[in-house]
Design a protein around this motif. Structure first.
Motif, PDB file in Angstrom:
ATOM      1  N   GLU A 283       1.012  12.687  55.395  1.00 26.75           N
ATOM      2  CA  GLU A 283       1.829  12.667  54.211  1.00 26.75           C
ATOM      3  C   GLU A 283       2.374  14.063  53.912  1.00 26.75           C
ATOM      4  O   GLU A 283       1.831  15.065  54.304  1.00 26.75           O
ATOM      5  CB  GLU A 283       0.987  12.169  53.028  1.00 26.75           C
ATOM      6  CG  GLU A 283       0.335  10.818  53.296  1.00 26.75           C
ATOM      7  CD  GLU A 283       1.321   9.757  53.721  1.00 26.75           C
ATOM      8  OE1 GLU A 283       2.464   9.808  53.271  1.00 26.75           O
ATOM      9  OE2 GLU A 283       0.967   8.883  54.496  1.00 26.75           O
TER      10      GLU A 283
ATOM     11  N   VAL B 147      -1.100  10.317  47.498  1.00 24.02           N
ATOM     12  CA  VAL B 147      -1.133   8.909  47.875  1.00 24.02           C
ATOM     13  C   VAL B 147      -2.074   8.169  46.934  1.00 24.02           C
ATOM     14  O   VAL B 147      -3.165   8.622  46.650  1.00 24.02           O
ATOM     15  CB  VAL B 147      -1.628   8.777  49.325  1.00 24.02           C
ATOM     16  CG1 VAL B 147      -1.629   7.326  49.746  1.00 24.02           C
ATOM     17  CG2 VAL B 147      -0.739   9.583  50.245  1.00 24.02           C
TER      18      VAL B 147
ATOM     19  N   ASP C 141      -4.864   5.796  45.630  1.00 20.87           N
ATOM     20  CA  ASP C 141      -6.080   5.274  46.239  1.00 20.87           C
ATOM     21  C   ASP C 141      -5.952   3.779  46.434  1.00 20.87           C
ATOM     22  O   ASP C 141      -5.390   3.062  45.618  1.00 20.87           O
ATOM     23  CB  ASP C 141      -7.292   5.569  45.353  1.00 20.87           C
ATOM     24  CG  ASP C 141      -7.608   7.057  45.318  1.00 20.87           C
ATOM     25  OD1 ASP C 141      -6.963   7.784  46.096  1.00 20.87           O
ATOM     26  OD2 ASP C 141      -8.464   7.448  44.527  1.00 20.87           O
TER      27      ASP C 141
ATOM     28  N   THR D 227     -12.353   5.160  52.708  1.00 23.06           N
ATOM     29  CA  THR D 227     -11.769   6.491  52.831  1.00 23.06           C
ATOM     30  C   THR D 227     -12.800   7.453  53.386  1.00 23.06           C
ATOM     31  O   THR D 227     -13.904   7.556  52.858  1.00 23.06           O
ATOM     32  CB  THR D 227     -11.285   6.996  51.454  1.00 23.06           C
ATOM     33  OG1 THR D 227     -10.402   6.039  50.888  1.00 23.06           O
ATOM     34  CG2 THR D 227     -10.580   8.320  51.591  1.00 23.06           C
TER      35      THR D 227
ATOM     36  N   ASP E 252      -7.506   6.904  55.521  1.00 17.38           N
ATOM     37  CA  ASP E 252      -7.753   5.502  55.188  1.00 17.38           C
ATOM     38  C   ASP E 252      -8.119   4.778  56.481  1.00 17.38           C
ATOM     39  O   ASP E 252      -7.303   4.667  57.396  1.00 17.38           O
ATOM     40  CB  ASP E 252      -6.508   4.867  54.567  1.00 17.38           C
ATOM     41  CG  ASP E 252      -6.734   3.430  54.132  1.00 17.38           C
ATOM     42  OD1 ASP E 252      -6.994   2.582  55.014  1.00 17.38           O
ATOM     43  OD2 ASP E 252      -6.640   3.144  52.937  1.00 17.38           O
TER      44      ASP E 252
ATOM     45  N   HIS F 175      -3.937   5.790  58.163  1.00 22.23           N
ATOM     46  CA  HIS F 175      -3.053   6.810  57.593  1.00 22.23           C
ATOM     47  C   HIS F 175      -3.866   8.014  57.124  1.00 22.23           C
ATOM     48  O   HIS F 175      -4.937   7.861  56.521  1.00 22.23           O
ATOM     49  CB  HIS F 175      -2.273   6.241  56.406  1.00 22.23           C
ATOM     50  CG  HIS F 175      -1.265   5.213  56.811  1.00 22.23           C
ATOM     51  ND1 HIS F 175      -0.763   4.281  55.941  1.00 22.23           N
ATOM     52  CD2 HIS F 175      -0.667   4.961  58.005  1.00 22.23           C
ATOM     53  CE1 HIS F 175       0.100   3.498  56.574  1.00 22.23           C
ATOM     54  NE2 HIS F 175       0.169   3.895  57.824  1.00 22.23           N
TER      55      HIS F 175
ATOM     56  N   LEU G  46      -4.233  10.371  54.447  1.00 20.85           N
ATOM     57  CA  LEU G  46      -3.779  10.394  53.058  1.00 20.85           C
ATOM     58  C   LEU G  46      -3.570  11.808  52.548  1.00 20.85           C
ATOM     59  O   LEU G  46      -2.631  12.089  51.813  1.00 20.85           O
ATOM     60  CB  LEU G  46      -4.804   9.680  52.162  1.00 20.85           C
ATOM     61  CG  LEU G  46      -5.169   8.252  52.567  1.00 20.85           C
ATOM     62  CD1 LEU G  46      -6.228   7.698  51.637  1.00 20.85           C
ATOM     63  CD2 LEU G  46      -3.937   7.361  52.571  1.00 20.85           C
TER      64      LEU G  46
END
Length: 815
Positions: A386, A392, A394, A473, A486, A491, A493
């Motif tokens: 990101e 981002v 949660d 996470t 994640d 991804h 985050l």
């Protein structure tokens, strides 16, 4: 992946008198025609041709594409553009704009693309108050300060450079204004007052001095955002002075002339939202962008390359081929004999380069999973991290079980957990590879297979009510970066970077943050440490690295929060000490205060720390490079500096070897309230032993106490050190990776423990083989060493970190 340099073509031709034979007068007339032609790059006819839907009226155009037309700012006709009353989407990418033209009124514009230009200033975008999506990437002269400014100036902006910034945008516009406002007011009250009489000249003088002092005295957030901070402080200072003048008007003291002010009502940003260090605005003379300012990328490793040997491991056998790459920055890596190494560093050791890649055990063969032909996600794809300014949201998680939070004397949460189910399932779980991520690369290089990843931990599952939910996470650290991932989507985050650092350890905790009105709310924070000897404190949810404190002049080897007091942090260092700190709670400005509570002398470098689940405030187990030690950590006792109570010794110590005493304990974790899993370097197995029975056998005088071994788990016969193990108490699982990328999993049941016979090791329940991701055109990635593993409490995900910059996420198959 091939990265090419895109060059802008220069389509304009330069005319000189040499090109023509006509007179000087004709030449200047020709230049005048060219100037007139340049001024008419955009005409009403061109706008109608480039716009859609097709119409003969400018005010009916909704989409306009003016990309790659070599336009400069002066080429954009304000008068014509302002007629586009219905325009919703405008593409200006690939031009040479230095700023958006001032005075353009586009009331319906929602999407603007100004990427790949020469933008130097973003303040002119303020007039586009209804803008919802904006792209400014590939503008070399813009910095993180400009990114924060534009997000602050555009109240409806929710997508920036293709990423959702809804959460961060709210924080930037509303998060820090009150903090800065209080500090601005404090500067005023200490030094300034309204002039008497109030005149335009006297007010101008006071305003100039007030703004100058406020900008000089107020420091907030990271240094990379200092320009943005000064910009906001100046704005707030002028607004505050204007409010005082208005108050004077109301009581009819004097009517000062109103100065030009910045629009009131703006809110400021979280100045720590950018977690990646950024340089100040670059000049045109700069030819390179520093790595920390580059976009962050997380490569999904599917197109593989033949991987070099790990730089930290060398063979112990003289007959084995040696392939070592040397880096002096890390105390965990092998160092040249002619250069200084960190004293007592345990991270120098071996790897057998000639070990075959198949066959996990030389004795009894446990059940193995078939090799996955490919990771479920196509690995040729790059998963970009990101944006540095993105916060981002949660992922929502269903509630499972309850966790109550009690307030201690110092205002920090003391956790007590209600156990959902203490009975271990008799059936093993099935795990499948889900993602292979390459997200710790130096300078975001997809060819970095040298960065070693050292530690990972799942975020404490918690929602706003303090209830426990599922955790998906995980935080990982290695090299100069720390990532929050994640597990389900793969991804990245959040990503936090300190150039020159090498992170070795991290830990989560849930601390209380005070709020307006005296209430407090829990928030999950990360502590991380490495070669610099500093603990970094981070609040990932709001993208804020809010503090740091020095622990040691040498590297930090391990950090661990206490499970019974969330503000107690243990730090182990290469100074052969463990220090217990109390970081206290956080106020709403993220201020905290550290105090040193205990210093434990270990005599060797601590590698792992483990606290008894039921009595975490009384005893600490420390796995060191020269033994496993137990410490009394009761704060009520007066002695602040303490030595170990006892050393726990194991049967493997009796094995006679010239170059190995087997006292390097490189794996340690509680499997239950009583059972501890630990292993020694080159032991070839894992011990399960009883903490209560071992402690009961101590008479209070002997320093060495034999561990009461309950079982022995067969493991790899590798000589590679520091391959740590992990446990999942709720499912009775022990997992440890080996030097070939395999994961040895053990499902420990009561029946298994009862049938254990001394001298016969229990085989692994299952060996999860390295998923062999493939990089296109270069073949599969060979199995690296697994340095660390972690499982969430519900064993839905398992994360394994390697010594070749790959994090592997495994997911439990649905029943």
């Amino acid at each position: 992946m091939q990265i090419g340099l895109r060059r802008k073509s220069n389509t304009s031709r330069r005319f000189t008198p040499r090109d023509y034979t006509f007179s000087k007068l004709q030449y200047y007339l020709h230049l005048g025609c060219l100037a007139e032609e340049a001024m008419e790059k955009l005409t009403e006819k061109i706008l109608l041709e480039k716009g859609s839907p097709k119409t003969n009226k400018l005010d009916q155009i909704k989409t306009l594409n003016l990309s790659r037309m070599s336009l400069k700012s002066k080429d954009l006709p304000v008068r014509l553009l302002s007629k586009l009353h219905s325009l919703e989407k405008l593409d200006l990418s690939g031009n040479t704009l230095q700023e958006f033209p001032k005075g353009v009124h586009l009331p319906c514009l929602k999407i603007l693309d100004c990427s790949n230009n020469d933008m130097e200033d973003v303040l002119s975008l303020e007039s586009l108050s209804n803008l919802e999506e904006l792209r400014l990437d590939d503008n070399f002269y813009l910095t993180v300060n400009d990114e924060h400014k534009v997000i602050f100036l555009l109240p409806k902006l929710r997508m920036f450079n293709g990423k959702d910034i809804s959460s961060t945008g709210h924080h930037i516009r509303h998060g820090s204004t009150e903090i800065l406002r209080k500090r601005v007011i404090a500067v005023w009250e200490r030094t300034f007052s309204l002039p008497d009489p109030v005149t335009q000249q006297s007010l101008a003088s006071v305003e100039k001095s007030f703004v100058k002092d406020a900008c000089a005295q107020i420091k907030y957030g990271p240094s990379s955002l200092s320009e943005y901070t000064k910009w906001r402080v100046e704005m707030i200072a002028k607004e505050y002075l204007q409010s005082l003048i208005c108050s004077e008007k109301e009581v009819s003291v004097t009517t000062p002339s109103k100065k030009d002010e910045a629009p009131a009502g703006r809110q400021t940003c979280d100045l720590g939202a950018k977690m990646t260090t950024s340089p100040q605005k670059r000049t045109r003379n700069n030819t390179e962008i520093t790595a920390e300012a580059s976009p962050r990328k997380s490569s999904r490793v599917t197109n593989a390359t033949t991987v070099e040997a790990s730089p930290r491991k060398s063979t112990r056998l003289p007959s084995s081929p040696l392939k070592t790459e040397i880096t002096l920055s890390s105390p965990r890596k092998h160092t040249r004999a002619t250069e200084a190494a960190i004293e007592g560093s345990p991270r120098k050791s071996s790897r057998l380069e000639s070990v075959p890649q198949k066959g996990a055990s030389k004795t009894e063969t446990p059940r193995k999973t078939p090799k996955s032909p490919a990771v479920s996600t196509p690995t040729s794809r790059l998963a970009k991290c990101e944006s540095p300014i993105k916060a981002v949201k949660d992922q929502p998680t269903p509630q499972k079980g309850k966790q109550t939070t009690a307030k201690t004397e110092k205002g920090t949460p003391q956790k007590t957990t209600k156990t959902k189910n203490t009975k271990v399932s008799q059936e093993p779980v099935s795990l499948q590879p889900l993602h292979v991520l390459q997200c710790h690369s130096r300078q975001d290089s997809p060819d970095d297979f040298k960065t070693q990843l050292w530690a990972c931990a799942f975020e404490p599952p918690q929602d706003c009510n303090g209830d426990i939910g599922e955790s998906r996470t995980v935080a990982t650290c290695g090299g100069e970066t720390l990532c929050v991932i994640d597990c389900e989507s793969g991804h990245v985050l959040k990503k936090y970077k300190i150039p020159g650092e090498e992170f070795f350890s991290l830990a989560w905790s849930t601390v209380l943050m005070s709020r307006t009105g005296g209430s407090a709310r829990p928030c999950n924070i990360l502590a991380a440490g490495g070669t610099r000897g500093l603990v970094k404190l981070i609040h990932p949810r709001v993208n804020l690295a809010f503090g740091e404190f020095r622990v040691s002049r040498k590297a930090i080897s391990i950090v661990r929060f206490s499970p019974c007091n969330a503000s107690f942090l243990f730090t182990g260092t290469y100074e052969k000490k463990i220090i217990l700190w109390d970081i206290g709670g956080l106020d709403r400005d993220y201020n905290f205060k550290t105090s040193k509570l205990l210093v434990l002398e270990t005599g060797s470098t601590p590698l792992h720390l483990s606290l008894h689940p039921a009595s975490a405030d009384t005893h600490l187990l420390s796995a060191c490079d020269k033994g496993l030690f137990s410490f009394d950590i009761q704060i009520s006792k007066n002695t602040q500096k303490r030595n170990e109570e006892m050393e726990i010794v194991f049967p493997i110590y009796k094995k006679k070897e010239k170059n190995n005493s087997y006292r390097t304990i490189d794996g340690l974790s509680f499997l239950s309230d009583d059972i501890v899993a630990s292993k020694s370097h080159m032991q070839g197995s894992i011990y399960l032993w009883s903490w209560s029975a071992t402690r009961a056998s101590w008479n209070g005088k002997k320093k060495e106490v034999p561990a009461v071994v309950l079982a022995e788990l067969q493991w790899s016969s590798t000589d590679v050190p520091y391959l740590s193990l992990g446990t999942c108490p709720g499912y009775g699982y022990v997992v440890c990776g080996d030097e070939k990328g395999n994961l040895w999993t053990y499902h420990i049941t009561k029946t298994m423990m009862e049938n254990f016979k001394t001298g016969k090791a229990i085989t692994a329940t299952e060996v999860l083989e390295w998923p062999s991701p493939v990089r296109s055109g270069k073949g599969p990635v060979e199995g690296p060493s697994i340095n660390s593993v972690a499982m969430d409490p519900d064993l839905r995900y398992l994360v394994a970190l390697t010594d070749k910059n790959m994090a592997v996420v495994w997911r439990r198959a649905s029943n």
